[in-house]
Design a protein around this motif. Structure first.
Motif, short mmCIF file in Angstrom:
data_model
loop_
_atom_site.label_atom_id
_atom_site.label_comp_id
_atom_site.label_asym_id
_atom_site.label_seq_id
_atom_site.Cartn_x
_atom_site.Cartn_y
_atom_site.Cartn_z
N VAL A 16 16.22 -63.76 -18.48
CA VAL A 16 15.90 -65.10 -18.01
C VAL A 16 16.20 -66.09 -19.14
N LYS A 17 17.05 -67.06 -18.83
CA LYS A 17 17.37 -68.12 -19.79
C LYS A 17 16.60 -69.37 -19.40
N ALA A 18 15.73 -69.82 -20.29
CA ALA A 18 14.91 -71.01 -20.05
C ALA A 18 15.45 -72.17 -20.88
N THR A 19 15.71 -73.27 -20.20
CA THR A 19 16.25 -74.46 -20.87
C THR A 19 15.31 -75.64 -20.67
N LEU A 20 14.95 -76.29 -21.76
CA LEU A 20 14.08 -77.46 -21.69
C LEU A 20 14.92 -78.70 -21.39
N ILE A 21 14.65 -79.32 -20.24
CA ILE A 21 15.37 -80.53 -19.84
C ILE A 21 14.67 -81.76 -20.40
N ASN B 25 3.26 -80.88 -18.83
CA ASN B 25 4.32 -81.50 -18.03
C ASN B 25 5.65 -81.32 -18.75
N ALA B 26 6.56 -80.67 -18.08
CA ALA B 26 7.89 -80.45 -18.64
C ALA B 26 8.85 -80.13 -17.51
N GLU B 27 10.10 -80.45 -17.72
CA GLU B 27 11.15 -80.08 -16.77
C GLU B 27 11.94 -78.94 -17.40
N ILE B 28 11.91 -77.80 -16.74
CA ILE B 28 12.53 -76.59 -17.28
C ILE B 28 13.40 -75.94 -16.22
N SER B 29 14.59 -75.55 -16.61
CA SER B 29 15.46 -74.79 -15.70
C SER B 29 15.46 -73.33 -16.13
N LEU B 30 15.39 -72.44 -15.15
CA LEU B 30 15.41 -71.01 -15.40
C LEU B 30 16.64 -70.39 -14.75
N GLU B 31 17.41 -69.68 -15.54
CA GLU B 31 18.53 -68.91 -14.99
C GLU B 31 18.12 -67.44 -15.01
N VAL B 32 17.99 -66.86 -13.83
CA VAL B 32 17.55 -65.47 -13.71
C VAL B 32 18.77 -64.58 -13.51
N ILE B 33 18.98 -63.69 -14.45
CA ILE B 33 20.13 -62.77 -14.40
C ILE B 33 19.57 -61.38 -14.10
N LEU C 179 12.80 -50.97 -5.09
CA LEU C 179 12.98 -49.54 -5.34
C LEU C 179 11.87 -48.96 -6.23
N GLY C 180 10.83 -49.74 -6.50
CA GLY C 180 9.73 -49.23 -7.32
C GLY C 180 10.04 -49.19 -8.80
N LEU C 181 10.88 -50.12 -9.26
CA LEU C 181 11.31 -50.13 -10.66
C LEU C 181 10.88 -51.40 -11.39
N GLY C 182 9.91 -52.11 -10.83
CA GLY C 182 9.35 -53.27 -11.51
C GLY C 182 10.27 -54.46 -11.60
N SER C 183 11.10 -54.65 -10.59
CA SER C 183 12.10 -55.72 -10.64
C SER C 183 11.47 -57.10 -10.74
N SER C 184 10.56 -57.44 -9.83
CA SER C 184 9.95 -58.77 -9.86
C SER C 184 9.09 -58.95 -11.10
N GLY C 185 8.45 -57.88 -11.56
CA GLY C 185 7.61 -57.96 -12.74
C GLY C 185 8.41 -58.25 -14.00
N ALA C 186 9.58 -57.63 -14.12
CA ALA C 186 10.42 -57.87 -15.30
C ALA C 186 10.90 -59.31 -15.35
N SER C 187 11.28 -59.86 -14.21
CA SER C 187 11.72 -61.26 -14.18
C SER C 187 10.60 -62.19 -14.62
N ALA C 188 9.40 -61.94 -14.12
CA ALA C 188 8.25 -62.77 -14.49
C ALA C 188 7.93 -62.62 -15.96
N SER C 189 7.96 -61.40 -16.48
CA SER C 189 7.67 -61.17 -17.89
C SER C 189 8.68 -61.89 -18.78
N ALA C 190 9.96 -61.77 -18.43
CA ALA C 190 11.00 -62.42 -19.23
C ALA C 190 10.86 -63.93 -19.18
N ALA C 191 10.55 -64.48 -18.01
CA ALA C 191 10.43 -65.93 -17.86
C ALA C 191 9.27 -66.48 -18.69
N ILE C 192 8.11 -65.80 -18.62
CA ILE C 192 6.95 -66.26 -19.38
C ILE C 192 7.22 -66.17 -20.88
N ALA C 193 7.84 -65.08 -21.31
CA ALA C 193 8.15 -64.92 -22.74
C ALA C 193 9.12 -65.99 -23.21
#
Length: 309
Positions: A32-37, A75-83, A90-104
């Protein structure tokens, strides 16, 4: 300014450790690429992605970040690019990994100085967007890395499980995804359980933890059994019992369903007939009209941060 965070796939539950135990592995990863606008105006989160919802309310990465900033009053404007690199459903934590990466990534971007436990607290909120409930086990593994135990959810507390067992991981991954599978799988769980089944699971959970810490492969094998959660979900993966039986016969350390399935987690070492497990499992998958991938991998570390311009 941009920050990119990488989080790895995970397998949750680990036998009897439903919503408690999980492990991160290097099979797949999300970025996840987070950019501060802009800062100090209105709160606005936007998501761009080729293969996940761009609606913030339906995206685990976007929803987690949005709720975190609301709770913290930022208050901030942030764009997230999820790759996405982790297949979903499939039980491999897909949504969890995206959330973890975004928060980090946003934690680093805004210099929030959140602890790993605090990051899990916010990342688990993202699971609401995908499954309807804020379960923390997958995000805990992706955030901390290795094998973890969620010891509290209010507040969230995660502890790394010490492991002195030398093992590698085989994932048996069916080539079929099911929309809303995690939510459906949680709905299949029993609302009440007999005390005998509870005691059975408690014994195996204890065996697993002691086996990992002591390096006893036989205890780990015993510990990766479950009488409640896997049994209630068997209609989702009817091929699982036979695959497990064959893998144990070929001296796998242990076998369990990965998360809510349908993927299967096999722990193995140099005493295991790995090729025999793969061969027999392919036959079982074929008889069930399922094509499966066989991925050999190992434990992964926690979220990785990369600073950009």
């Amino acid at each position: 300014m941009s920050i990119t965070a990488t989080a790895y796939s995970s397998s949750a539950n680990l036998g009897s450790g439903f919503d408690v135990l999980s492990m991160a592995h290097k099979a797949f990863k999300d970025k996840v690429k987070a950019t501060l606008i802009s800062e100090g105006r209105n709160l606005k989160i936007s998501v761009s992605s080729k293969n996940t919802p761009e609606n913030v309310e339906k995206n685990s990465a976007g929803f987690a970040v949005k709720r975190m900033l609301e709770i913290l009053g930022i208050n901030a404007e942030i764009s997230l690019e999820v790759i996405k690199g982790i297949p979903y459903g499939l039980g491999l934590g897909s949504s969890g990994a995206s959330a973890s990466a975004a928060i980090a990534a946003v934690n680093e971007l805004l210099d929030l100085d959140l602890s790993l436990n605090e990051q899990v607290e916010f990342a688990k909120i993202g699971e609401i967007a995908s499954s309807g409930s804020p379960h923390p086990d997958n995000v805990a593994a992706s955030t901390f890395g290795g094998i973890v135990a969620v010891t509290s959810v209010s507040p969230t507390k995660v502890i790394r499980v010490p492991s002195n067992l030398n093992f590698k991981i085989l994932l048996i991954v069916p080539q079929k995804t099911q929309e809303g599978k995690t939510k459906k799988a949680r709905e299949m769980l029993p609302k009440e359980i007999e005390i005998e089944r509870y005691v059975y699971n408690s014994r195996h959970l204890s065996s697993l933890l002691i086996g990992l810490s002591s390096g006893d492969r036989e205890l780990v094998r015993e510990g990766l059994n479950d009488e409640i959660f896997e049994v209630s979900r068997l209609p989702l993966f009817p091929y699982y019992p036979k695959i497990k039986e064959n893998a144990i016969e070929k001296n796998a350390i242990g076998v369990c369903v990965s998360g809510a399935g349908p993927s299967i987690l096999v722990l193995y070492d140099n005493k295991t007939d790995l090729e025999g497990i793969i061969s027999s499992s392919k036959e079982i998958c074929t008889k069930n009209d399922i094509n499966c991938d066989f991925i050999q991998t190992e434990l992964a570390g926690g979220v990785e941060i990369e600073r950009g311009n």
